[in-house]
Design an enzyme around this catalytic site. Sequence first.
Site, mmCIF file in Angstrom:
data_model
loop_
_atom_site.group_PDB
_atom_site.id
_atom_site.type_symbol
_atom_site.label_atom_id
_atom_site.label_comp_id
_atom_site.label_asym_id
_atom_site.label_seq_id
_atom_site.Cartn_x
_atom_site.Cartn_y
_atom_site.Cartn_z
ATOM 1 N N GLN A 289 0.817 -1.207 0.000
ATOM 2 C CA GLN A 289 0.000 0.000 0.000
ATOM 3 C C GLN A 289 0.855 1.263 0.000
ATOM 4 O OE1 GLN A 289 -3.476 -0.382 -0.483
ATOM 5 N NE2 GLN A 289 -2.502 -2.358 -0.882
ATOM 6 N N GLU A 358 -9.018 1.833 6.396
ATOM 7 C CA GLU A 358 -9.583 1.498 5.089
ATOM 8 C C GLU A 358 -9.438 -0.011 4.850
ATOM 9 O OE1 GLU A 358 -8.844 2.564 0.362
ATOM 10 O OE2 GLU A 358 -7.280 2.956 1.836
#
Length: 460
Positions: A289, A358
């Site tokens: 990420q 998230e």
Amino acid sequence: MNSTPATASPSAPDAGAGPALHFRRIDLRGRELTLAQLRAAVPRAAGERVASAETAVAGIIADVRERGFAALTELAQKFDGVTQVHPRVPAAALGQALEVLDPAVRAALEESIDRARAFAQAQRLADVDLPIADGAVVSQHWVPVRRVGLYVPGGLAVYPSSVIMNVVPALAAGVSSVALASPPQKEFGGLPHPTILAAAALLGVDEVYAIGGAQAIASFAYGVPEGAAGDAIEPADVVTGPGNIFVATAKRLVKGVVGIDSEAGATEIAILADATANPRLVAADLISQAEHDPGAASVLITDSEPLVDAVAIELDVQAGATRHADRVRRALSGTQSGAVLVDDLAQGIAACDAYAAEHLEIHTADAPAVAARIRNAGAIFVGDYSPVSLGDYCAGSNHVLPTSGTAAFSSGLNVTTFLRAIQVINYDKAALARVAGHVVALAEAENLPAHGAAVTARFV
């Protein structure tokens, strides 16, 4: 999976490995913290210049509303370096992009579409028709919005997967008019990236616009009138899709004019892990990420200090070997990233709920049971073989997810984003008569006698 568009080439490696990686530590052990204190303690990005972003975005929205295509042309030149008259992508360009698409990429997109479609279709909610009394039926019917505007960002990477994640649930909901916008790319003749166009073509979306940033959100929210440049862009009922702070701000400013999914910002991952976790896998997932952009957040929450030590070593090694090494190091070294040390699993779960990630991965013993105890997350990835990357592309889940703690009250993009619940009330005369006295009594209690009179008038 959210992103912060920038001007770098999507395929260009970052320059050099950079300085040694600093992955900071936040030690919460031995501390009894309230929810507010936990929220303040977990890593967050330094405050973005929201006020200045709002000023700039409000100006862009006003400009697009006032000057239409003329404003879009100037903004495309200013922000994207392209000359544009009308932003509509020709149908031939969509077909050509699909024709030349790498077969391996096409196969991957088709598999992702199939899985996303199966999950989206399963999300449709049943209508309710309740005979609440003799002659009295109250119903709730789910009805799709008429038109949606879907935004797919550009910048440091290309996101055909975001086309799928936006389009598939809208189509599964029964939306009849779907339009998509993505930033124009100078290297592709002012059109969005061809892989974006190919993904749209695969899904049968033929209304695609080369518009980026806040101006795309404004175009969908308010529409753009027909003019000398060409056909109008119709306003949408719902606007969805990830983007940078300017896109998120634009969505906030038009909320109420149109529906939105969420104000998504830079991507984030949190990993809840214990001593059983594999540090190599934890590091790989944090890096996955971090490669989105320097503002991406990668957070490890654990009760094992030896794991933090091992992960820090793996991060340094793996970050140096990855293509976008500088970008990854900057993200991992930022204030938005770091390791949070907790006393035990219970405090770790509390920290996860305070962070409201998230993406949240669970790398613990009995990971499914731990996952079931989490209340706040956009999506939860359970165990060693459910990495966030799977959800980004091919799990069947949706990767347009709430960020910056908003998962405490927001959901990821799904079919219900594009549906409205309409209630239908159908009483006959006898059914109304049975509750008429109650209606009159409540109307009098609220000093609204005409409400009661509207009922008694039917029995005169």
